[in-house]
Design an enzyme around this catalytic site. Structure first.
Site, PDB file in Angstrom:
ATOM      1  N   GLY A  71      -9.491 -83.195  21.837  1.00 24.33           N
ATOM      2  CA  GLY A  71      -8.238 -82.940  22.529  1.00 24.33           C
ATOM      3  C   GLY A  71      -8.482 -82.125  23.777  1.00 24.33           C
TER       4      GLY A  71
ATOM      5  N   GLN B 224      -6.600 -76.763  30.882  1.00 21.38           N
ATOM      6  CA  GLN B 224      -8.046 -76.606  30.676  1.00 21.38           C
ATOM      7  C   GLN B 224      -8.860 -77.200  31.818  1.00 21.38           C
ATOM      8  OE1 GLN B 224      -7.848 -78.149  26.370  1.00 21.38           O
ATOM      9  NE2 GLN B 224      -9.539 -76.692  26.319  1.00 21.38           N
TER      10      GLN B 224
ATOM     11  N   CYS C 212     -12.690 -75.041  20.525  1.00 20.61           N
ATOM     12  CA  CYS C 212     -11.978 -75.352  21.764  1.00 20.61           C
ATOM     13  C   CYS C 212     -12.992 -75.565  22.872  1.00 20.61           C
ATOM     14  CB  CYS C 212     -11.053 -74.185  22.111  1.00 20.61           C
ATOM     15  SG  CYS C 212     -10.154 -74.403  23.648  1.00 20.61           S
ATOM     16  N   LEU C 213     -12.787 -76.596  23.687  1.00 20.23           N
ATOM     17  CA  LEU C 213     -13.729 -76.862  24.779  1.00 20.23           C
ATOM     18  C   LEU C 213     -13.746 -75.712  25.792  1.00 20.23           C
ATOM     19  CD1 LEU C 213     -13.125 -80.679  25.412  1.00 20.23           C
ATOM     20  CD2 LEU C 213     -14.983 -79.591  24.137  1.00 20.23           C
TER      21      LEU C 213
ATOM     22  N   HIS D 197      -2.886 -77.110  18.364  1.00 26.29           N
ATOM     23  CA  HIS D 197      -3.857 -76.465  19.255  1.00 26.29           C
ATOM     24  C   HIS D 197      -3.593 -76.818  20.723  1.00 26.29           C
ATOM     25  CE1 HIS D 197      -8.109 -75.066  20.169  1.00 26.29           C
ATOM     26  NE2 HIS D 197      -7.795 -75.739  21.262  1.00 26.29           N
ATOM     27  N   GLU D 198      -3.414 -78.113  20.989  1.00 30.23           N
ATOM     28  CA  GLU D 198      -3.247 -78.553  22.387  1.00 30.23           C
ATOM     29  C   GLU D 198      -1.889 -78.130  22.954  1.00 30.23           C
ATOM     30  OE1 GLU D 198      -5.866 -79.352  23.812  1.00 30.23           O
ATOM     31  OE2 GLU D 198      -7.028 -79.788  22.013  1.00 30.23           O
TER      32      GLU D 198
ATOM     33  N   HIS E 109      -1.875 -74.635  24.214  1.00 32.30           N
ATOM     34  CA  HIS E 109      -2.461 -74.476  25.556  1.00 32.30           C
ATOM     35  C   HIS E 109      -1.387 -74.545  26.640  1.00 32.30           C
ATOM     36  CE1 HIS E 109      -6.788 -74.197  25.157  1.00 32.30           C
ATOM     37  NE2 HIS E 109      -6.858 -75.261  24.373  1.00 32.30           N
TER      38      HIS E 109
END
Ligand code: ZN
Length: 157
Positions: free
Chosen positions: A46, A51, A88-89, A130-131, A134
């Protein structure tokens, strides 16, 4: 294929609230395309627009089934609970234990700006939460129970 730079923790853009998408311009379509490329390149499941430095309410997810695009998403229903490791990226090489709902229903717009509703359980429910966090400048690290762990990659193969 165009890769964008993934912003990492400490970058103030990750703590900002994103603006809704009013119109899906060619520039935003290109952004969505690039977000998928960037996510796949980084082996993520995701990615949210902030991000890659864009404060718009856009999320892409692919947990291995189908690519999902969510524009202006909101969670409209949750149930149950799951506790497990999350990464997380934007926090490379780390993971931590987070409790999330086990079922999540999301309402959003798709790439045609048509309203859709999607349901997810387990990993997909976790990815939705999670996304979407953000988009409100919220990082999973603020929800981690206990310590963040360093992910050890097995490079034996
Ligand atoms: Zn993340």
């Amino acid at each position: 294929m165009a890769l964008r730079t993934i912003r990492t923790e400490g970058d103030p853009i990750l703590t900002k609230k994103c603006r809704p998408v009013e119109e899906l311009t060619p520039k935003l379509r290109e952004l969505i395309h690039d977000m998928f490329d960037t996510m796949y390149e980084a082996f993520g499941v995701g990615l949210a627009a902030p991000q890659v430095g864009v404060l718009k309410r856009i999320v892409v997810i692919d947990i291995g089934d189908d690519p999902i695009v969510l524009i202006n998403p909101e969670i409209i229903e949750t149930s149950g609970e799951q506790t497990g490791d999350e990464g997380c990226l934007s926090v490379p090489g780390k993971s931590g234990c987070v409790t999330r709902p086990n079922y999540v229903k999301v309402r959003a717009l798709d790439e045609d700006m048509e309203e859709i509703e999607l349901e997810g359980t387990e990993l997909l429910a976790r990815a939705f939460c999670h996304e979407l966090d953000h988009l409100d400048g919220k990082m999973y690290t603020s929800l981690v129970e206990g310590e963040l762990h360093t992910v050890v990659y097995d490079d034996e193969e």
